[in-house]
Design a protein around this motif. Structure first.
Motif, short mmCIF file in Angstrom:
data_model
loop_
_atom_site.label_atom_id
_atom_site.label_comp_id
_atom_site.label_asym_id
_atom_site.label_seq_id
_atom_site.Cartn_x
_atom_site.Cartn_y
_atom_site.Cartn_z
N PRO A 285 3.74 -8.99 -1.51
CA PRO A 285 3.25 -10.25 -1.32
C PRO A 285 4.39 -11.26 -0.05
CG PRO A 285 3.40 -9.71 -3.67
CD PRO A 285 4.01 -8.56 -2.88
N ASP A 286 3.87 -12.26 0.24
CA ASP A 286 4.54 -13.32 0.83
C ASP A 286 5.65 -13.83 0.25
OD1 ASP A 286 2.93 -12.65 3.27
OD2 ASP A 286 1.59 -14.32 3.05
N LYS B 189 8.79 2.88 -4.09
CA LYS B 189 7.42 3.40 -4.43
C LYS B 189 6.58 4.27 -3.20
CE LYS B 189 2.68 1.98 -6.19
NZ LYS B 189 1.71 0.74 -6.54
N ALA B 190 6.76 3.56 -2.05
CA ALA B 190 6.12 4.16 -0.69
C ALA B 190 6.94 5.39 -0.34
CB ALA B 190 6.45 3.29 0.41
N ASN B 191 8.19 5.55 -0.63
CA ASN B 191 9.06 6.83 -0.42
C ASN B 191 8.84 7.97 -1.38
OD1 ASN B 191 10.48 6.01 1.95
ND2 ASN B 191 12.04 5.03 0.73
N GLU B 192 8.32 7.29 -2.57
CA GLU B 192 8.04 8.40 -3.63
C GLU B 192 6.62 9.05 -3.28
OE1 GLU B 192 6.77 7.82 -8.22
OE2 GLU B 192 8.60 7.14 -7.91
N ALA B 193 5.83 8.34 -2.93
CA ALA B 193 4.31 8.76 -2.35
C ALA B 193 4.48 9.88 -1.22
CB ALA B 193 3.47 7.53 -2.00
N TYR C 226 -1.25 5.65 -5.48
CA TYR C 226 -0.13 4.89 -5.12
C TYR C 226 -0.74 3.43 -4.15
CZ TYR C 226 3.55 7.94 -6.63
OH TYR C 226 4.47 8.64 -7.37
N SER C 227 -1.76 3.64 -3.53
CA SER C 227 -2.23 2.71 -2.51
C SER C 227 -2.88 1.50 -3.36
CB SER C 227 -3.15 3.35 -1.78
OG SER C 227 -3.61 2.55 -0.51
N ASP C 228 -2.34 0.32 -2.67
CA ASP C 228 -2.93 -1.07 -3.00
C ASP C 228 -4.36 -1.39 -1.86
OD1 ASP C 228 -0.96 -1.26 -4.97
OD2 ASP C 228 0.44 -1.80 -3.45
N ALA C 229 -4.39 -0.51 -1.27
CA ALA C 229 -5.61 -0.80 -0.19
C ALA C 229 -6.90 -0.55 -0.75
CB ALA C 229 -5.44 0.13 1.19
N PRO C 230 -7.96 -1.17 -0.38
CA PRO C 230 -9.50 -1.25 -0.87
C PRO C 230 -9.83 0.22 -0.64
CG PRO C 230 -8.94 -3.04 0.83
CD PRO C 230 -7.93 -2.20 0.80
N GLU C 231 -9.56 1.16 0.43
CA GLU C 231 -9.94 2.31 0.52
C GLU C 231 -9.19 3.31 -0.36
OE1 GLU C 231 -6.80 1.64 3.41
OE2 GLU C 231 -8.62 0.51 2.81
N ALA D 149 5.66 -3.13 7.63
CA ALA D 149 4.63 -4.38 8.38
C ALA D 149 4.92 -5.47 7.51
CB ALA D 149 3.25 -3.74 8.43
N PRO D 150 4.73 -6.73 8.22
CA PRO D 150 4.84 -7.78 7.41
C PRO D 150 4.30 -7.88 6.04
CG PRO D 150 4.38 -8.34 9.84
CD PRO D 150 4.13 -6.94 9.62
N ASN D 151 2.97 -7.16 5.83
CA ASN D 151 2.56 -7.26 4.60
C ASN D 151 2.79 -6.24 3.48
OD1 ASN D 151 1.46 -5.20 5.95
ND2 ASN D 151 -0.76 -5.81 5.35
N GLY D 152 3.74 -5.30 4.00
CA GLY D 152 4.12 -4.41 3.06
C GLY D 152 4.54 -2.97 3.79
N PHE D 153 4.81 -1.95 2.94
CA PHE D 153 4.73 -0.55 3.58
C PHE D 153 3.67 0.36 3.62
CE2 PHE D 153 8.62 -2.12 1.59
CZ PHE D 153 9.44 -2.05 2.71
#
Length: 497
Positions: free
Chosen positions: A220-221, A234-238, A255-260, A297-301
């Motif tokens: 989050p910002d 968490k990203a490295n673990e994934a 792990y993903s927080d994305a809608p897809e 990226a600005p919004n996360g990994f």
């Protein structure tokens, strides 16, 4: 002598049709026949399928074509006129061989086939299968080998009866050529570069669209450093689980927080320009089916997997000039190298006797092995080697108690020679298999001597013998031609007796 079985030492595909003269002899041929009739308009016109008539024998167009094909396969290029001339010589020689009652025994034929197979690193049975794979009729192949062995025996008899190289000839040659070889013998040849025009097709892939799978770990910002670091972890673990073998889709769901995420992170396929520039930059060097590392990226990994790229294939054609490889340079044999080297040529020789049981079409390898084992048992029981050799050996040395004298490296069958090398003087071998059959070998003595003088003398003798033999054979074939009726339909020439 150079005219023994050397023509057999050729690769399988050179064998379907043999020829009796080397390319050098072929180039030198200049038959001075008495021309009775010449019809230039009829040259090469085989209306009746006959290429030539030799006395009462016929050479067909099919026979000429087959021989030309065989020579091309073996890398020997010759004109139809040259090949037909060789066939005419061969027919004349065959008739003469029949007059002299020259025959090739089944044992000689079997040895010839074994020699060909050995030089192709095959057994006779493997040679038969290889011939079948290349569309060669085995029975015709064997008949052709037998015919060529018959021609070789004829040539050998003609040469032996007419060639005589004296010791004085050898002495005179060595005065002028101390190595036993001509100064330019097998001298490296300077070849003019040869080039060939070839069309080159160059293809390149221009990607226009790309399909991704995606894992997104949201930050989050305004998040604290601790939150950012937790997201990175968490990203490295994934990524570690993906590289450990888990499917990208299952890790994305976890792990993903994305809608897809519920669809395994599948983003679908889009044109390149429709993706974020960061995605395109990070995946630029990633192959289809592979995964990027973790990137921020600005919004996360994020982690991306490149599923596939689609685009257009660009094809460019151009003509290039390619240099062809030079023909192989002539190579000196070890014996020729020894003759040319400065200083002594120390050779270790072994005085050998042996007992041989041959393998023949009617006496198999298994039978020969059983027989040699019986002979070995007699030797182990104390029977004298010479007596056993006299009774049982099938070699010409049997009458001498199996003694074949002194042999040098490279002089005997490789398996036989290896067995000799492994024996100490006075030691008797176990049964040894060679291309000729099964042996029991005893080394009587061993010596090391400087053999350069004898090597040079042998080479000088062989050189002189070869020169005389070529002249004798050329004159002899010309004599056969002068006594024959020949109607050459290719050149339109006819000769009479």
């Amino acid at each position: 002598m150079q005219f023994n079985n050397t023509w057999l030492r050729i690769a399988l595909m050179a064998i379907p049709g043999f020829f009796l003269s080397s390319p050098e002899v072929l180039a030198k041929k200049n038959h001075s026949t008495k021309q009775v009739h010449s019809n230039k308009q009829g040259q090469g016109n085989f209306v009746d399928g006959i290429a030539a008539i030799v006395d009462t024998d016929v050479i067909t167009q099919r026979e000429l074509n087959n021989r030309m094909t065989a020579m091309r396969v073996s890398g020997n290029q010759a004109t139809p006129e040259q090949v037909l001339s060789l066939l005419i010589d061969e027919h004349l020689m065959n008739a003469h061989a029949d007059q002299m009652n020259i025959k090739i025994s089944n044992q000689q034929l079997e040895q010839g086939l074994q020699s060909i197979a050995k030089d192709n690193n095959l057994t006779v049975e493997q040679l038969k299968q290889a011939a079948k794979q290349h569309g060669i009729n085995w029975d015709e192949y064997v008949a052709n080998i037998k015919q060529q062995m018959k021609m070789e025996e004829l040539r050998s008899q003609v040469v032996r009866a007419r060639v005589n190289v004296t010791e004085r000839d050898v002495d005179a040659f060595l005065i002028q050529h101390p190595t036993g070889l001509y100064a330019d013998y097998k001298k490296p040849v300077a070849y003019e570069p040869r080039y060939e025009k070839r069309q080159v097709v160059e293809r390149s892939f221009d990607a226009k669209a790309i399909a991704f799978q995606h894992i997104y770990i949201r930050v989050p910002d305004g998040s604290s450093a601790e939150v950012v670091e937790a997201a990175r972890k968490k990203a490295n673990e994934a990524l570690s689980k993906i590289r450990g073998g888990q499917s990208f889709a299952s890790v994305a769901r976890q792990y993903s927080d994305a809608p897809e995420a519920s669809q395994g992170g599948n983003l679908g396929i889009r044109m390149n320009e429709d993706w974020p520039a960061l995605f395109m930059s990070v995946s630029k060097k990633v192959r289809d089916g592979s995964t990027t590392g973790v990137f921020k990226a600005p919004n996360g990994f994020h982690i991306l997997k490149v599923l596939e790229r689609r685009g257009v294939i660009n094809e460019t054609r151009r003509v290039v000039s390619v240099r062809l490889p030079d023909p192989p340079q002539p190579q000196l044999t070890p014996r020729e190298q020894a003759a040319k080297q400065a200083g002594p040529v120390n050779v270790t020789e072994s005085n050998v006797r042996h007992i041989l049981v041959r393998i023949t079409p009617v006496f198999s390898d298994a039978q020969a092995k059983a027989r040699i084992d019986e002979i070995a048992a007699k030797l182990n029981a104390g029977e004298p080697f010479a007596d056993v050799a006299l009774k049982y050996s099938q070699d010409s040395s049997a009458s001498l108690g199996g003694d074949i004298g002194w042999i040098s490296p490279g002089q005997a069958d490789p398996a036989f020679e290896q067995a000799v090398a492994n024996l100490q003087p006075g030691q008797i071998s176990a049964p040894v298999r060679s291309q000729f059959g099964w042996h029991i070998i005893e080394v009587l003595d061993r010596r090391t001597e400087d053999k350069q003088a004898s090597i040079r003398r042998d080479l000088a003798h062989e050189t002189l013998y070869q020169e005389q033999a070529e002249n004798v054979l050329r004159d002899w074939v010309q004599q056969l031609r002068s006594q024959a009726y020949i109607d050459n339909r290719l050149t339109g020439e006819k000769t009479t007796r």
